[in-house]
Scaffold this motif. Structure first.
Motif, mmCIF file in Angstrom:
data_model
loop_
_atom_site.group_PDB
_atom_site.id
_atom_site.type_symbol
_atom_site.label_atom_id
_atom_site.label_comp_id
_atom_site.label_asym_id
_atom_site.label_seq_id
_atom_site.Cartn_x
_atom_site.Cartn_y
_atom_site.Cartn_z
ATOM 1 N N SER A 28 51.051 39.916 51.198
ATOM 2 C CA SER A 28 49.814 40.149 50.447
ATOM 3 C C SER A 28 49.810 41.578 49.932
ATOM 4 O O SER A 28 50.032 42.519 50.693
ATOM 5 C CB SER A 28 48.610 39.902 51.344
ATOM 6 N N ASP A 29 49.574 41.752 48.646
ATOM 7 C CA ASP A 29 49.585 43.073 48.030
ATOM 8 C C ASP A 29 48.178 43.651 48.132
ATOM 9 O O ASP A 29 47.241 43.089 47.575
ATOM 10 C CB ASP A 29 50.010 42.897 46.564
ATOM 11 N N PRO A 30 47.966 44.792 48.885
ATOM 12 C CA PRO A 30 46.614 45.322 49.076
ATOM 13 C C PRO A 30 46.025 45.950 47.811
ATOM 14 O O PRO A 30 44.840 46.182 47.713
ATOM 15 C CB PRO A 30 46.807 46.385 50.169
ATOM 16 N N PHE A 31 46.901 46.216 46.838
ATOM 17 C CA PHE A 31 46.458 46.833 45.590
ATOM 18 C C PHE A 31 45.494 45.883 44.857
ATOM 19 O O PHE A 31 45.729 44.680 44.790
ATOM 20 C CB PHE A 31 47.707 47.084 44.737
ATOM 21 N N VAL A 32 44.393 46.441 44.325
ATOM 22 C CA VAL A 32 43.453 45.583 43.576
ATOM 23 C C VAL A 32 43.616 45.857 42.079
ATOM 24 O O VAL A 32 43.330 46.960 41.598
ATOM 25 C CB VAL A 32 41.988 45.837 44.011
ATOM 26 N N TYR A 33 44.092 44.865 41.366
ATOM 27 C CA TYR A 33 44.244 44.989 39.913
ATOM 28 C C TYR A 33 42.867 44.909 39.245
ATOM 29 O O TYR A 33 41.937 44.286 39.779
ATOM 30 C CB TYR A 33 45.124 43.859 39.372
ATOM 31 N N ASP A 34 42.777 45.497 38.062
ATOM 32 C CA ASP A 34 41.542 45.296 37.285
ATOM 33 C C ASP A 34 41.449 43.836 36.860
ATOM 34 O O ASP A 34 40.372 43.247 36.874
ATOM 35 C CB ASP A 34 41.534 46.199 36.041
ATOM 36 N N CYS A 35 42.588 43.288 36.457
ATOM 37 C CA CYS A 35 42.556 41.890 36.001
ATOM 38 C C CYS A 35 43.889 41.201 36.281
ATOM 39 O O CYS A 35 44.955 41.781 36.064
ATOM 40 C CB CYS A 35 42.256 41.845 34.502
ATOM 41 N N LEU A 36 43.783 39.970 36.758
ATOM 42 C CA LEU A 36 44.962 39.124 36.932
ATOM 43 C C LEU A 36 44.898 38.059 35.843
ATOM 44 O O LEU A 36 43.884 37.352 35.725
ATOM 45 C CB LEU A 36 44.930 38.469 38.319
ATOM 46 N N VAL A 37 45.936 37.987 35.045
ATOM 47 C CA VAL A 37 45.969 37.010 33.951
ATOM 48 C C VAL A 37 46.956 35.917 34.329
ATOM 49 O O VAL A 37 48.110 36.210 34.668
ATOM 50 C CB VAL A 37 46.394 37.676 32.617
#
Ligand SMILES: Cc1cc2nc3c(=O)[nH]c(=O)nc-3n(C[C@H](O)[C@H](O)[C@H](O)COP(=O)(O)OP(=O)(O)OC[C@H]3O[C@@H](n4cnc5c(N)ncnc54)[C@H](O)[C@@H]3O)c2cc1C
Length: 298
Positions: free
Chosen positions: A3-12
């Motif tokens: 699981s990647d802890p980084f939070v993207y602004d948007c996942l497309v």
């Protein structure tokens, strides 16, 4: 599972015209964007797209390949993978078979797949005489000996429309569907010959010459427009409470393409409307601009 802890602004999800255009816009706002795509989508089956502003003629494959290069120029990360599930808590979590990613917003742009009859030689004639989209390829049937085939009222209505726009020489083949009484007069007046039967093969030497039916009959034609409906690539959204149309099929959105689940945007063939590359791209741009404005408010 990693699981990647980084939070993207948007996942497309999905690199069709809708997802790519959204990613281009978001990348140009310097947003942190991950585009996940499994490849070989519907647009890549378009042998030639001729109705897209500014592009005289391009194959669907070229359009997508160029779009993928373009998004990378604006810092969008691209991952070749299949999304299997989307969850929403404080943020969205998007799962692939081996990994998961978090994002404040999600754009679902995974498109649809045409239902097609099982026909011998279909691969040879698909996009070269055999078509499924009147808005895309109807023009190519102009003046040809045309066969419209399908398994619903859509086929009857399509035949009447195509007769008006493209050719006088039109035959209608209905599979598992009887011509409704209230359409019989219109079809007779338009001199459309109607057959019922199961198509099993396409044939022709250099170009399409006809279709063979299961009972051995053959119907000659130079082009075919088929309409058998489609399936949405939406299984990864199955657990989310989304408003759908009256057939519980396409996903409803507001004018900014946000679904009934706040933060989840839907563009392209997953939502009601005409399935065209330029329309999906426009929806992608609208969704991205709306998401960026919400991020600014944050
Ligand atoms: C033969 C043919 C000819 C066409 N010709 C034209 C034309 O001339 N002009 C025109 O405007 N339109 C044309 N179209 C229609 C055009 O392709 C559609 O309007 C367009 O595909 C809609 O874009 P989209 O972004 O919704 O999805 P798509 O183009 O279908 O892209 C969706 C992407 O999502 C990916 N995906 C799906 N599920 C997942 C998942 N679970 N995880 C990760 N990725 C996933 C797919 O692999 C694909 O790459 C044609 C279509 C076909 C089939």
């Amino acid at each position: 599972m990693k699981s990647d802890p980084f939070v993207y602004d948007c996942l497309v999800i999905g690199a069709g015209p809708g997802g790519l255009q959204a990613a281009i816009h978001l990348g140009r706002y310097n947003r942190r964007v991950l585009l996940i795509d499994k490849g070989a989508g519907r647009t890549t089956h378009a042998a030639h797209i001729v109705n897209y502003l500014g592009l005289v003629a391009v194959s669907g494959r070229e359009l997508i390949a160029t779009g993928l290069e373009q998004v990378k120029e604006f810092g969008v990360e691209v991952l070749k993978d299949t999304v299997t599930r989307v969850e929403k808590d404080d943020v969205f979590t998007v799962h692939t078979p081996d990994r998961s990613f978090q994002g404040r917003y999600v754009i679902a742009s995974a498109g649809a797949v045409d239902n097609l009859p099982r026909l011998r030689n279909l691969g040879r004639f698909f996009g070269r005489g055999f078509y499924t989209c009147v808005d895309c390829d109807g023009y190519l049937t102009t003046g040809t000996k045309l066969l419209v085939m399908g398994n619903s009222l859509n086929a009857v209505r399509l035949a009447l429309g195509m007769k008006q726009m493209y050719t006088d020489d039109l035959t209608l083949l209905l599979t598992d569907f009887a011509l409704p009484l209230d359409y019989q007069e219109a079809v007779r007046e338009d001199e459309i010959a109607v057959y019922s039967g199961e198509p099993v093969a396409l044939f022709g030497e250099t170009g399409l010459e006809g279709v063979q039916l299961a009972d051995g009959r053959t119907l000659p034609c130079e082009s075919i427009m088929a309409t058998f409906g489609w399936r949405l690539n939406d299984s990864f959204l199955a657990e989310l409470p989304l408003d759908r149309d009256h057939e519980r099929f396409k996903i409803l959105t507001g004018s900014s393409n946000e679904s009934s689940l706040p933060g989840l945007y839907v563009v392209g063939a997953l939502k009601p409307g005409h399935s065209q590359a330029i329309i999906a791209a426009g929806q992608g741009a609208v969704a991205a601009i709306d998401i960026n404005q919400k991020l600014l408010e944050l």
